[in-house]
Design an enzyme around this catalytic site. Structure first.
Site, PDB file in Angstrom:
ATOM      1  N   CYS A 188      -3.080   8.276  -7.403  1.00 33.61           N
ATOM      2  CA  CYS A 188      -4.022   8.345  -6.294  1.00 33.61           C
ATOM      3  C   CYS A 188      -4.369   6.995  -5.686  1.00 33.61           C
ATOM      4  O   CYS A 188      -4.984   6.927  -4.627  1.00 33.61           O
ATOM      5  CB  CYS A 188      -5.288   9.055  -6.727  1.00 33.61           C
ATOM      6  SG  CYS A 188      -4.911  10.659  -7.461  1.00 33.61           S
ATOM      7  N   HIS A 217      -7.849  14.686   0.330  1.00 32.82           N
ATOM      8  CA  HIS A 217      -7.172  13.740  -0.567  1.00 32.82           C
ATOM      9  C   HIS A 217      -5.656  13.855  -0.505  1.00 32.82           C
ATOM     10  O   HIS A 217      -5.037  14.382  -1.423  1.00 32.82           O
ATOM     11  CB  HIS A 217      -7.689  13.977  -1.994  1.00 32.82           C
ATOM     12  CG  HIS A 217      -7.188  12.999  -3.018  1.00 32.82           C
ATOM     13  ND1 HIS A 217      -6.838  11.697  -2.738  1.00 32.82           N
ATOM     14  CD2 HIS A 217      -6.974  13.152  -4.353  1.00 32.82           C
ATOM     15  CE1 HIS A 217      -6.434  11.100  -3.833  1.00 32.82           C
ATOM     16  NE2 HIS A 217      -6.501  11.959  -4.838  1.00 32.82           N
TER      17      HIS A 217
END
Lengths: 383, 143
Positions: A86, A333
């Protein structure tokens, strides 16, 4: 090392670009190229000004960054592909920063692009035997969350409050997945479907596609020094002993976690501390992470985050405005693009361009990003 | 080991003891560092705590306590073929190691941190040839 400025940033609204329900269809390469084009326009630069590039994508497959940039020009510059879960695109920022700071290049590009497959994010971190036994990322997060609740007394209501705050901010952000969406209530979050107890559906970030880009350069390459934003610190750390591959401790916590290490380095590099920050971003793919991340970054004592959240401490009008664009919860995201989207909000805040989300007079900003591995990156920006 | 004419294959070799006498029960196999004493599961060739370059095999106790847990409500994609919902967690064992595991023997909502659990080896799924794939789990000990 010389000072490094951010010349421009570009974002593609985090959304679904799947061509369904009247939405446009965009390839992952098109998203990346669009973000880079916006950053170039902001910086008043052309593609030929870029001397080196670091591109990130988690799920895109082979050589995605090259496919993004070859739509803009083909000058033969080095283009490195990064994947760090991430935090991928923020790892690119650090590479670009170091190249310019150390005089290797004068103008460097970092970008990230992502189209996440629908459904639960596939776990490609863990060995197959663990996946056969049922290991999954929300489950792993949930196990760490329950332990945090046990050790601090934080409640599911506190976790829901993070989601509510971030939705409120995202509603004002034209680049967020939840832009102009209805506000959330704590009751709605607590009534949403359970994913892995205690994590509920509305405590998890939206599955979205998007892209982000940043151009960094030496000061002399800036087209304008007005409202100049420079990078005061860029730090990166991975796990010390005692943490699993998602960064949760499963031993007695004798060693600092990646967030704590990267933060400490960022404070040392920049000469600032948490109390000096005007606006911050902390990473939270699931809402409870906001609580432990603000603690690990030093913005409050361990176990104190929930109480401060309840008091409005982290709201835009509060003492330490956090995730003013909605954070991962509110923005969505697209993993490869998230890191630079966090930086972008801080960049726009410092330049007074955050519109209704503006923190008045913001001059110094802090970013925390983490990813599976585990890893954490911290940046300090100043105006 | 064969049962019903099917082969039984562990999901991964070396996670638990297999060459044992009939009255012995399986134990998870970990590594213990002869220098700093840390115990790891699964086995690891070096000590990631102190960098010692040799490790000793250790059979881990079968009983421990739940350190944390979750009830998974959405089926994980692709590899898992067991029932949903199901429980996962970490179990703390007397050797000082915490093992990630499935947790069995509890109703949803019936698990608590600190409960006693015991190791079991069970059939998780079948492979394409019809062999039974074994996994480990910890089962709640009823009070």
């Amino acid at each position: 090392m010389r000072e490094v400025a951010i010349a421009g940033m570009g974002l593609v609204k985090f959304d679904k670009y799947d061509g369904q329900k009247g939405r446009p269809y965009k390839e992952i390469y098109e998203l990346g190229a669009e973000a880079i084009t916006k950053a170039l326009k902001y910086a008043d630069m052309e593609w030929k000004d870029i001397q080196v590039a670091y591109g990130a994508s988690m799920f895109g497959g082979l050589a995605v960054p090259n496919q993004c940039t070859s739509r803009l020009g083909m000058p033969g510059i080095p283009i490195t592909t990064l994947e760090g879960a991430c935090s991928s695109s923020q790892q690119g920022l650090r590479q670009a920063y170091h190249d310019v700071a150390n005089g290797l290049y004068d103008v460097a590009l970092a970008f990230g692009t992502e189209k996440i497959p629908p459904g639960l994010i596939a776990d490609t971190l863990s060995p197959v035997w663990m996946l056969m036994m049922g290991f999954n990322l929300p489950g792993a997060y949930a196990i760490g969350t329950r332990r945090y609740m046990e050790e601090t007394g934080a409640t599911e209501e506190d976790m829901a409050r993070v989601a509510v705050m971030e939705r409120k901010n995202a509603i004002m952000n034209p680049n967020a997945f939840w832009y102009q969406a209805p506000e959330l209530t704590v009751e709605e979050v607590l009534g949403s479907r359970m994913v892995a107890s205690p994590i509920r559906f509305l405590m998890a970030c939206a599955n979205a596609n998007g892209a982000s880009a940043a151009i960094v350069c030496s000061k002399d390459k800036l087209k304008s020094k007005a409202k100049m934003v420079t990078i005061a610190a860029s730090a990166h750390a991975t796990a010390t002993y005692g943490y699993n591959n998602l960064g949760f401790h499963f031993r007695e916590k004798v060693n600092p976690n990646p967030t704590e290490i990267a933060c400490k380095q960022a404070w040392e590099m920049s000469g600032y501390g948490p109390e000096d920050m005007d606006v911050i971003q902390v990473y939270e793919a699931m809402s409870p992470a906001f609580l432990w991340d603000v603690e690990d970054c030093g913005f409050c004592k361990p176990g104190e985050a929930a109480k401060l959240l309840r008091e409005g401490y982290f709201e835009i009008g509060g003492k330490m405005p956090a995730n003013t664009d909605g954070g991962l919860m509110g923005r969505g995201h697209p993993t490869g693009a998230t890191g630079l989207a966090q930086i972008a909000e801080l960049f726009f805040q410092l330049r007074g361009e955050a519109g209704p989300r503006q923190v008045p007079g913001a001059k110094i900003a802090f970013n925390h990003c983490s990813g599976g591995g585990p890893n954490a990156l911290c940046h300090v920006l100043k105006r | 080991m064969t049962t019903n004419g099917k082969k039984q294959i562990p999901c991964r070799d070396g996670l638990w003891s297999t060459r044992i006498s009939p009255d012995e029960k399986p134990q998870l196999i970990g590594s213990k560092c002869p220098h700093c004493g840390e115990v790891f599961f699964p086995v690891n060739p070096v000590c990631v705590n102190c960098q010692n370059q040799t490790m000793n095999d250790i059979k881990i106790s079968r009983r421990g306590k739940i350190w944390s847990f979750t009830t998974v409500m959405l089926p994980p994609p692709q590899w898992y073929k067991g029932p949903v919902p199901f429980h996962l967690g970490y179990v703390e064992l007397p050797e000082g190691v915490r093992v990630w595991t499935r947790l069995l023997g509890a109703e949803a909502g019936g698990l608590k941190i600190g409960q006693e659990v015991e190791l079991d080896i069970d059939v998780m799924q079948e492979d394409a040839e019809g062999n039974e794939i074994l996994g480990y789990c910890f089962v709640l000990l009823q009070e």
